[in-house]
Design a protein around this motif. Structure first.
Motif, mmCIF file in Angstrom:
data_model
loop_
_atom_site.group_PDB
_atom_site.id
_atom_site.type_symbol
_atom_site.label_atom_id
_atom_site.label_comp_id
_atom_site.label_asym_id
_atom_site.label_seq_id
_atom_site.Cartn_x
_atom_site.Cartn_y
_atom_site.Cartn_z
ATOM 1 N N ILE A 1 1.886 -7.796 -6.870
ATOM 2 C CA ILE A 1 1.953 -6.706 -7.842
ATOM 3 C C ILE A 1 1.219 -7.073 -9.119
ATOM 4 C CG2 ILE A 1 3.533 -5.377 -9.308
ATOM 5 C CD1 ILE A 1 5.552 -5.551 -6.944
ATOM 6 N N ASP A 2 1.366 -8.322 -9.568
ATOM 7 C CA ASP A 2 0.750 -8.770 -10.822
ATOM 8 C C ASP A 2 -0.777 -8.717 -10.794
ATOM 9 O OD1 ASP A 2 3.234 -9.164 -11.903
ATOM 10 O OD2 ASP A 2 3.224 -11.350 -11.637
ATOM 11 N N THR A 3 -1.370 -8.700 -9.622
ATOM 12 C CA THR A 3 -2.838 -8.633 -9.561
ATOM 13 C C THR A 3 -3.353 -7.296 -10.063
ATOM 14 O OG1 THR A 3 -2.933 -7.761 -7.300
ATOM 15 C CG2 THR A 3 -2.931 -10.185 -7.569
ATOM 16 N N GLY A 4 -2.536 -6.245 -9.957
ATOM 17 C CA GLY A 4 -2.973 -4.922 -10.376
ATOM 18 C C GLY A 4 -3.920 -4.257 -9.389
ATOM 19 N N VAL A 5 -4.125 -4.895 -8.251
ATOM 20 C CA VAL A 5 -5.030 -4.386 -7.229
ATOM 21 C C VAL A 5 -4.210 -3.655 -6.168
ATOM 22 C CG1 VAL A 5 -6.714 -5.075 -5.462
ATOM 23 C CG2 VAL A 5 -6.645 -6.277 -7.638
ATOM 24 N N ALA A 6 -4.782 -2.594 -5.607
ATOM 25 C CA ALA A 6 -4.099 -1.867 -4.538
ATOM 26 C C ALA A 6 -3.827 -2.804 -3.374
ATOM 27 C CB ALA A 6 -4.960 -0.695 -4.073
ATOM 28 N N GLY B 1 -11.451 -8.196 -3.387
ATOM 29 C CA GLY B 1 -11.398 -7.931 -4.817
ATOM 30 C C GLY B 1 -11.036 -6.493 -5.154
ATOM 31 N N GLN B 2 -11.096 -5.589 -4.165
ATOM 32 C CA GLN B 2 -10.781 -4.183 -4.407
ATOM 33 C C GLN B 2 -9.402 -3.810 -3.863
ATOM 34 O OE1 GLN B 2 -13.909 -1.854 -2.674
ATOM 35 N NE2 GLN B 2 -15.467 -3.269 -3.391
ATOM 36 N N ILE B 3 -9.069 -4.363 -2.697
ATOM 37 C CA ILE B 3 -7.790 -4.109 -2.049
ATOM 38 C C ILE B 3 -7.280 -5.429 -1.475
ATOM 39 C CG2 ILE B 3 -6.573 -2.870 -0.204
ATOM 40 C CD1 ILE B 3 -8.776 -0.781 -0.265
ATOM 41 N N LEU B 4 -5.996 -5.701 -1.647
ATOM 42 C CA LEU B 4 -5.378 -6.856 -1.013
ATOM 43 C C LEU B 4 -4.736 -6.396 0.293
ATOM 44 C CD1 LEU B 4 -3.634 -8.497 -4.085
ATOM 45 C CD2 LEU B 4 -5.697 -9.287 -2.920
ATOM 46 N N PHE B 5 -4.942 -7.132 1.348
ATOM 47 C CA PHE B 5 -4.384 -6.811 2.652
ATOM 48 C C PHE B 5 -3.294 -7.823 2.966
ATOM 49 C CE2 PHE B 5 -8.445 -4.843 2.514
ATOM 50 C CZ PHE B 5 -8.362 -3.733 3.331
ATOM 51 N N ALA B 6 -2.190 -7.348 3.535
ATOM 52 C CA ALA B 6 -1.089 -8.266 3.833
ATOM 53 C C ALA B 6 -0.249 -7.747 4.997
ATOM 54 C CB ALA B 6 -0.196 -8.430 2.610
ATOM 55 N N LEU B 7 0.337 -8.695 5.695
ATOM 56 C CA LEU B 7 1.367 -8.398 6.693
ATOM 57 C C LEU B 7 2.712 -8.496 5.985
ATOM 58 C CD1 LEU B 7 0.375 -10.683 9.701
ATOM 59 C CD2 LEU B 7 0.034 -8.227 9.510
ATOM 60 N N ALA B 8 3.653 -7.695 6.416
ATOM 61 C CA ALA B 8 5.019 -7.814 5.907
ATOM 62 C C ALA B 8 5.966 -7.529 7.056
ATOM 63 C CB ALA B 8 5.264 -6.844 4.763
ATOM 64 N N ASP B 9 7.070 -8.232 7.069
ATOM 65 C CA ASP B 9 8.051 -8.050 8.135
ATOM 66 C C ASP B 9 8.747 -6.707 7.971
ATOM 67 O OD1 ASP B 9 9.487 -9.223 10.434
ATOM 68 O OD2 ASP B 9 11.201 -9.004 9.083
ATOM 69 N N ASN B 10 8.639 -5.864 8.995
ATOM 70 C CA ASN B 10 9.220 -4.524 8.888
ATOM 71 C C ASN B 10 10.745 -4.561 8.770
ATOM 72 O OD1 ASN B 10 9.843 -5.099 11.535
ATOM 73 N ND2 ASN B 10 8.597 -3.479 12.406
ATOM 74 N N VAL B 11 11.379 -5.561 9.330
ATOM 75 C CA VAL B 11 12.836 -5.660 9.213
ATOM 76 C C VAL B 11 13.223 -6.022 7.776
ATOM 77 C CG1 VAL B 11 14.896 -6.902 9.988
ATOM 78 C CG2 VAL B 11 13.138 -6.239 11.639
ATOM 79 N N GLU B 12 12.518 -6.976 7.196
ATOM 80 C CA GLU B 12 12.827 -7.424 5.839
ATOM 81 C C GLU B 12 12.591 -6.316 4.812
ATOM 82 O OE1 GLU B 12 11.498 -10.843 2.592
ATOM 83 O OE2 GLU B 12 10.600 -10.857 4.581
ATOM 84 N N PHE B 13 11.525 -5.538 4.984
ATOM 85 C CA PHE B 13 11.166 -4.550 3.977
ATOM 86 C C PHE B 13 11.600 -3.121 4.294
ATOM 87 C CE2 PHE B 13 8.386 -7.951 2.715
ATOM 88 C CZ PHE B 13 8.341 -7.834 1.341
#
Length: 100
Positions: free
Chosen positions: A22-27, A60-72
């Protein structure tokens, strides 16, 4: 600039590092899947490689990430616009506190 560059192109979003993203300010484009680094490493790496492939084009324009669907998503899927039963995976884009 430094905080954006310090994030991996296709990392894993967790509760512990969410503030860093979140702190990066990037989508952020987040793929919510069943992240399992013990029993289903092949599938998890498959999704991570797919994100990396696309992510290199938008570095630099968008950050891509995996997230655990159960956790989130298990507790409040509607916060990401998910209605009804969760599918195999969910994709969401977040920026400035807004989720798409």
């Amino acid at each position: 600039w430094i905080s954006t560059r310090s994030m991996p192109i296709a990392g894993e979003l967790t509760r512990d590092n969410m503030a860093d993203y979140i702190d990066t300010g990037v989508a952020r484009l987040v793929a919510f899947i069943d992240v399992d680094w013990e029993k289903n490493v092949k599938r998890t790496k498959y999704f991570q490689r797919r994100l990396l492939k696309v992510g290199t084009e938008f570095e630099g324009q968008i950050l891509f990430a995996l997230a655990d669907n159960v956790e989130f998503l298990a507790h409040d899927p509607s916060s990401y616009g998910v209605e009804g039963e969760l599918g195999e995976y969910v994709i969401a884009i977040e920026q400035d506190g807004k989720k798409f």
